[in-house]
Scaffold this motif. Structure first.
Motif, short mmCIF file in Angstrom:
data_model
loop_
_atom_site.label_atom_id
_atom_site.label_comp_id
_atom_site.label_asym_id
_atom_site.label_seq_id
_atom_site.Cartn_x
_atom_site.Cartn_y
_atom_site.Cartn_z
N GLY A 71 0.79 -1.22 0.00
CA GLY A 71 0.00 0.00 0.00
C GLY A 71 0.83 1.27 0.00
O GLY A 71 0.50 2.23 -0.69
N VAL A 72 1.93 1.28 0.77
CA VAL A 72 2.70 2.52 0.93
C VAL A 72 3.90 2.63 0.01
O VAL A 72 4.42 3.72 -0.22
CB VAL A 72 3.15 2.68 2.40
CG1 VAL A 72 1.95 2.73 3.33
CG2 VAL A 72 4.12 1.57 2.82
N ALA A 73 4.38 1.50 -0.51
CA ALA A 73 5.55 1.53 -1.41
C ALA A 73 5.40 0.45 -2.47
O ALA A 73 6.19 -0.49 -2.53
CB ALA A 73 6.83 1.33 -0.60
N PRO A 74 4.41 0.57 -3.34
CA PRO A 74 4.12 -0.49 -4.31
C PRO A 74 5.24 -0.74 -5.32
O PRO A 74 5.29 -1.80 -5.93
CB PRO A 74 2.85 0.00 -5.01
CG PRO A 74 2.85 1.48 -4.80
CD PRO A 74 3.46 1.70 -3.46
N SER A 75 6.14 0.21 -5.49
CA SER A 75 7.23 0.01 -6.45
C SER A 75 8.33 -0.88 -5.90
O SER A 75 9.17 -1.39 -6.66
CB SER A 75 7.83 1.36 -6.86
OG SER A 75 8.42 2.01 -5.75
N ALA A 76 8.36 -1.08 -4.58
CA ALA A 76 9.35 -1.96 -3.96
C ALA A 76 8.92 -3.41 -4.14
O ALA A 76 7.85 -3.80 -3.70
CB ALA A 76 9.51 -1.63 -2.48
N ARG A 77 9.75 -4.19 -4.78
CA ARG A 77 9.41 -5.58 -5.06
C ARG A 77 9.89 -6.48 -3.93
O ARG A 77 11.05 -6.40 -3.53
CB ARG A 77 10.01 -6.00 -6.41
CG ARG A 77 9.33 -5.26 -7.55
CD ARG A 77 10.13 -5.26 -8.82
NE ARG A 77 9.35 -4.64 -9.89
CZ ARG A 77 9.87 -4.11 -10.97
NH1 ARG A 77 11.16 -4.10 -11.15
NH2 ARG A 77 9.10 -3.57 -11.89
N TYR A 89 1.72 -19.69 4.08
CA TYR A 89 2.64 -18.56 4.00
C TYR A 89 2.82 -18.12 2.55
O TYR A 89 2.83 -16.94 2.23
CB TYR A 89 4.00 -18.95 4.58
CG TYR A 89 4.05 -19.09 6.08
CD1 TYR A 89 3.04 -18.61 6.91
CD2 TYR A 89 5.14 -19.71 6.69
CE1 TYR A 89 3.09 -18.74 8.27
CE2 TYR A 89 5.22 -19.84 8.07
CZ TYR A 89 4.19 -19.35 8.86
OH TYR A 89 4.26 -19.48 10.22
N VAL A 90 3.04 -19.10 1.68
CA VAL A 90 3.27 -18.80 0.27
C VAL A 90 2.07 -18.08 -0.33
O VAL A 90 2.20 -17.06 -1.00
CB VAL A 90 3.58 -20.09 -0.53
CG1 VAL A 90 3.79 -19.77 -2.00
CG2 VAL A 90 4.81 -20.79 0.04
N GLU A 91 0.89 -18.62 -0.09
CA GLU A 91 -0.32 -18.03 -0.65
C GLU A 91 -0.54 -16.61 -0.15
O GLU A 91 -0.89 -15.71 -0.93
CB GLU A 91 -1.53 -18.91 -0.32
CG GLU A 91 -1.52 -20.24 -1.05
CD GLU A 91 -2.69 -21.13 -0.65
OE1 GLU A 91 -3.45 -20.72 0.25
OE2 GLU A 91 -2.84 -22.21 -1.24
N ARG A 92 -0.32 -16.39 1.14
CA ARG A 92 -0.53 -15.04 1.67
C ARG A 92 0.49 -14.07 1.11
O ARG A 92 0.15 -12.95 0.72
CB ARG A 92 -0.46 -15.05 3.20
CG ARG A 92 -0.66 -13.66 3.78
CD ARG A 92 -0.68 -13.65 5.29
NE ARG A 92 -0.60 -12.28 5.78
CZ ARG A 92 -0.44 -11.96 7.05
NH1 ARG A 92 -0.37 -12.90 7.97
NH2 ARG A 92 -0.36 -10.68 7.42
N ALA A 93 1.76 -14.51 1.05
CA ALA A 93 2.81 -13.63 0.54
C ALA A 93 2.54 -13.23 -0.91
O ALA A 93 2.62 -12.05 -1.26
CB ALA A 93 4.17 -14.32 0.66
N GLY A 97 1.29 -9.46 -2.88
CA GLY A 97 2.09 -8.80 -3.90
C GLY A 97 3.56 -9.19 -3.95
O GLY A 97 4.31 -8.66 -4.77
N ALA A 98 4.00 -10.11 -3.07
CA ALA A 98 5.39 -10.55 -3.13
C ALA A 98 5.64 -11.25 -4.47
O ALA A 98 4.80 -11.99 -4.97
CB ALA A 98 5.70 -11.50 -1.98
N LEU A 99 6.81 -11.00 -5.05
CA LEU A 99 7.16 -11.62 -6.32
C LEU A 99 8.11 -12.80 -6.14
O LEU A 99 8.30 -13.58 -7.07
CB LEU A 99 7.81 -10.59 -7.25
CG LEU A 99 6.90 -9.53 -7.85
CD1 LEU A 99 7.70 -8.55 -8.70
CD2 LEU A 99 5.81 -10.18 -8.68
N ALA A 123 8.46 -13.09 -11.44
CA ALA A 123 8.21 -13.86 -10.22
C ALA A 123 9.30 -14.92 -10.09
O ALA A 123 9.79 -15.44 -11.09
CB ALA A 123 6.84 -14.52 -10.29
N TYR A 124 9.67 -15.22 -8.84
CA TYR A 124 10.71 -16.23 -8.64
C TYR A 124 10.42 -16.99 -7.35
O TYR A 124 10.40 -16.40 -6.26
CB TYR A 124 12.09 -15.58 -8.55
CG TYR A 124 13.23 -16.59 -8.64
CD1 TYR A 124 13.89 -16.81 -9.84
CD2 TYR A 124 13.63 -17.31 -7.52
CE1 TYR A 124 14.92 -17.72 -9.94
CE2 TYR A 124 14.66 -18.24 -7.61
CZ TYR A 124 15.31 -18.43 -8.82
OH TYR A 124 16.32 -19.35 -8.90
#
Length: 221
Positions: A71-77, A89-93, A97-99, A123-124
């Motif tokens: 929400g606050v820094a969407p450009s940070a991957r 954990y994987v599904e929530r991450a 938006g985690a890549l 994605a990795y």
């Protein structure tokens, strides 16, 4: 240069991760955090390209930090780095938006590959995590299998070979070794097959490979 903020509550582990990342001249760790709250503050201050977050941290865990950063820094991957590979954990991450999602027990080269891939917008997931995600999506339904086989039929022979290895959770380097291709050529085939299959990342492509029944047995040497 890929600028990274690293967050892990264990100083020795954080130091080791930093050493691994900075062994690659393309990567610079610009700040370190010992908890999720500090990580969010440092991301807002430094505006890094990639944020590497441990899951279990005090004050704000990595998953909550990833959700806030979306929400606050969407450009940070975001790359999640953890000893835990539980499906929830994987599904929530990924949902937040985690890549990237990597296991601490993985080869150090995988950490570097993952950060570089995510910095480029891809994605990795660790091969082990990829296999778990694929297993969770397996559906014996004939309709899904037929759709997958139809989608794969539109690929070239070389693209099907690449997809079969990708479905086994291999990296681009391992695919190149198996098929005797340079890594740049492999990347081109992966991009082309993902476009033809209409998928967003390697995980979705691997799921189609499993549904189509073309997954390779093993990795290249």
């Amino acid at each position: 240069m890929i600028r990274v903020v690293l967050a892990d509550d264990e100083v020795m582990i954080r130091s080791g991760i930093r050493s691994i990342l900075e062994s690659d001249p393309r990567i610079e760790v610009v700040a370190e955090a010992g908890d999720g709250r500090e990580a969010v503050e440092l991301v807002l201050r430094h505006r890094p390209d990639v944020v590497v977050l441990d899951i279990r941290m005090p004050l704000l865990d990595g998953l909550a930090a990833a959700e806030e950063l979306a929400g606050v820094a969407p450009s940070a991957r975001v790359v999640m780095l953890t000893t835990f590979g539980e499906q929830a954990y994987v599904e929530r991450a990924l949902g937040d938006g985690a890549l990237g999602f990597l296991l601490k027990a993985a080869d150090p080269r995988e950490l570097i590959n993952g950060v570089c891939a995510v910095a480029g917008g891809a994605a990795y997931l660790s091969p082990e995590i990829t296999r778990r995600v694929i297993a969770s999506y397996r559906d014996p339904g004939r309709a899904r299998e037929a759709r997958a086989r139809g989608a794969v039929a539109a690929l070239s022979e070389r693209e099907r070979d690449v997809l079969a290895l990708l479905g086994a959770g291999t990296t681009n380097a391992e695919i190149g070794s198996s098929l005797h291709l340079v890594e740049g050529t492999v990347k081109g085939h992966v991009s082309a097959l993902m476009l033809k299959l209409g998928v967003r990342n390697r995980v979705e492509a691997a799921i189609i490979a499993h549904h189509a029944g073309i997954v390779a047995d093993g990795r290249g040497e």
